[in-house]
Design a protein around this motif. Structure first.
Motif, PDB file in Angstrom:
ATOM      1  N   ALA A  53      98.152  78.960  65.271  1.00 37.21           N
ATOM      2  CA  ALA A  53      99.259  78.588  66.397  1.00 37.21           C
ATOM      3  C   ALA A  53      99.942  76.999  66.019  1.00 37.21           C
ATOM      4  O   ALA A  53     101.339  77.005  66.075  1.00 37.21           O
ATOM      5  CB  ALA A  53      98.962  78.360  67.759  1.00 37.21           C
ATOM      6  N   TYR A  54      99.130  76.072  65.650  1.00 33.16           N
ATOM      7  CA  TYR A  54      99.750  74.949  65.336  1.00 33.16           C
ATOM      8  C   TYR A  54      99.537  74.329  63.756  1.00 33.16           C
ATOM      9  O   TYR A  54      99.394  73.324  63.554  1.00 33.16           O
ATOM     10  CB  TYR A  54      99.455  73.923  66.084  1.00 33.16           C
ATOM     11  N   ALA A  55      99.324  75.328  62.892  1.00 34.60           N
ATOM     12  CA  ALA A  55      98.957  75.005  61.463  1.00 34.60           C
ATOM     13  C   ALA A  55     100.351  74.805  60.921  1.00 34.60           C
ATOM     14  O   ALA A  55     101.261  75.134  61.226  1.00 34.60           O
ATOM     15  CB  ALA A  55      98.521  76.209  60.754  1.00 34.60           C
ATOM     16  N   GLU A  56     100.144  73.932  59.704  1.00 36.21           N
ATOM     17  CA  GLU A  56     101.370  73.760  58.727  1.00 36.21           C
ATOM     18  C   GLU A  56     101.382  74.927  57.727  1.00 36.21           C
ATOM     19  O   GLU A  56     100.197  75.154  57.190  1.00 36.21           O
ATOM     20  CB  GLU A  56     101.310  72.235  58.082  1.00 36.21           C
TER      21      GLU A  56
ATOM     22  N   GLU B 248     105.199  66.183  59.659  1.00 37.68           N
ATOM     23  CA  GLU B 248     104.813  65.516  60.951  1.00 37.68           C
ATOM     24  C   GLU B 248     104.292  66.404  61.939  1.00 37.68           C
ATOM     25  O   GLU B 248     105.149  67.330  62.467  1.00 37.68           O
ATOM     26  CB  GLU B 248     106.006  64.737  61.635  1.00 37.68           C
ATOM     27  N   ARG B 249     103.174  66.438  62.288  1.00 41.30           N
ATOM     28  CA  ARG B 249     102.691  67.410  63.336  1.00 41.30           C
ATOM     29  C   ARG B 249     102.675  67.006  64.570  1.00 41.30           C
ATOM     30  O   ARG B 249     102.327  65.720  64.858  1.00 41.30           O
ATOM     31  CB  ARG B 249     101.107  67.638  62.805  1.00 41.30           C
ATOM     32  N   ARG B 250     103.376  67.621  65.672  1.00 41.07           N
ATOM     33  CA  ARG B 250     103.725  67.266  67.085  1.00 41.07           C
ATOM     34  C   ARG B 250     102.980  68.036  67.940  1.00 41.07           C
ATOM     35  O   ARG B 250     102.834  67.603  68.971  1.00 41.07           O
ATOM     36  CB  ARG B 250     105.240  67.573  66.862  1.00 41.07           C
TER      37      ARG B 250
ATOM     38  N   ARG C 245     108.220  58.900  65.606  1.00 45.35           N
ATOM     39  CA  ARG C 245     109.422  59.254  64.631  1.00 45.35           C
ATOM     40  C   ARG C 245     110.395  60.044  65.390  1.00 45.35           C
ATOM     41  O   ARG C 245     111.646  59.970  65.030  1.00 45.35           O
ATOM     42  CB  ARG C 245     108.838  59.837  63.476  1.00 45.35           C
ATOM     43  N   ALA C 246     110.012  61.077  66.265  1.00 47.37           N
ATOM     44  CA  ALA C 246     110.821  62.009  66.673  1.00 47.37           C
ATOM     45  C   ALA C 246     111.576  61.291  68.037  1.00 47.37           C
ATOM     46  O   ALA C 246     112.352  61.858  68.355  1.00 47.37           O
ATOM     47  CB  ALA C 246     110.119  63.149  67.245  1.00 47.37           C
TER      48      ALA C 246
END
Ligand code: IPE
Ligand code: IPE
Ligand code: MG
Length: 252
Positions: free
Chosen positions: A210-213, A240-242, A249-250
């Motif tokens: 679900a939140y993997a790069e 950048e994992r959010r 940064r965002a």
């Protein structure tokens, strides 16, 4: 005196590796076709790439490697190719299990076991049993695996427990589903790599990723090596994992 060599860009990969890398090992057939060889030869060379991958993962300090070795949908391939793939899996376990064990690799197998060839099943069990106390690296082999099938199986188990009055259906939450997946108790992948240039998930770790790069490499699986892995990790580290939040940064 000459200037010192610049720090190789791959060094970063070594400093802070992802905990869990998952790989969709794709492109064996295309590798073979490009050389006028039978697909079987691509799969055979794919096993060599797998050996390199396991070694590199150990060297880079990655704790968990999941490999997609056979999907629930791969049964639709010609019988001869399925036979080749099963033969290679059996040979891999027979030939490599002792070495994996010596190197501290714990083998776990995820996927549907019902209906599998008894010989394959007993080899997979043997690999898990022999290596269960190893702690250096965990190698999760996704075999006869499908993400949708895995989630459906979890839903089925929950429904059975609800009908039996063991759980309150109102309380079914993501944690309840997660605890019934094949991967229960294991952390989700941080990085999913797919070789062959294909950019799709093909029913792999649907819930867990679900939140993997995702990193898609243009090379075919038989050409995979430590350099390719370091490249993918370098790319991962630039992301950048959010997780749905706002980061420094965002937020500017
Ligand atoms: C990956 O290579 C191996 C398995 C799916 C078992 P493929 O056999 O899918 O190779 P391509 O995608 O046809 O090139
Ligand atoms: C995914 O590759 C399955 C494995 C690598 C084991 P496929 O080659 O089966 O995927 P599709 O058919 O191209 O989506
Ligand atoms: Mg393929």
């Amino acid at each position: 005196m000459s200037a010192p060599d610049p720090v190789p860009s791959t060094t970063a990969a070594l400093l802070d590796p992802p905990l869990h890398v998952a790989i969709i090992m794709d492109g064996n057939g295309r590798w073979a076709a490009a050389r006028g060889l039978p697909r079987r030869e691509g799969h055979r060379r794919g096993v060599e790439a797998l050996r390199r991958a396991v070694r590199a993962v150990g060297e880079l300090g990655i704790k968990i490697l999941t490999i997609y070795s056979f999907s629930a949908e791969n049964w639709t391939r010609p019988a001869e190719e399925i036979g080749d793939l099963m033969g290679l899996l059996k040979r891999f376990v027979r030939k490599d299990l002792a070495e994996l064990h010596e190197n501290g690799v714990r083998v776990r197998v995820i996927g549907e076991r019902a209906g599998l060839d008894p010989e394959v099943l007993s080899l997979l069990r043997e690999a898990e049993e022999l290596t269960k106390s190893n702690e250096r690296t965990t190698l999760i082999v996704a075999f006869n695996y499908g993400g949708r099938q895995e989630i459906a199986r979890a839903a089925r188990e929950l429904a059975i427990d609800a009908v039996a009055g063991k759980i309150d259906p109102e309380k079914i939450d993501p944690a309840a589903i997660e605890s019934r997946l094949y991967t229960a108790g294991l952390p989700p992948p941080d990085l999913v790599i797919r070789t062959s240039g294909e950019q799709r998930v093909s029913n792999f770790l649907l819930w867990q990723a679900a939140y993997a790069e995702f990193v898609f490499l243009p090379i075919n699986w038989p050409d995979f090596d430590r350099t390719a892995l370091e490249e993918a990790i370098g790319e991962y580290r630039r992301r950048e994992r959010r997780f749905g939040g706002v980061t420094a940064r965002a937020g500017v």
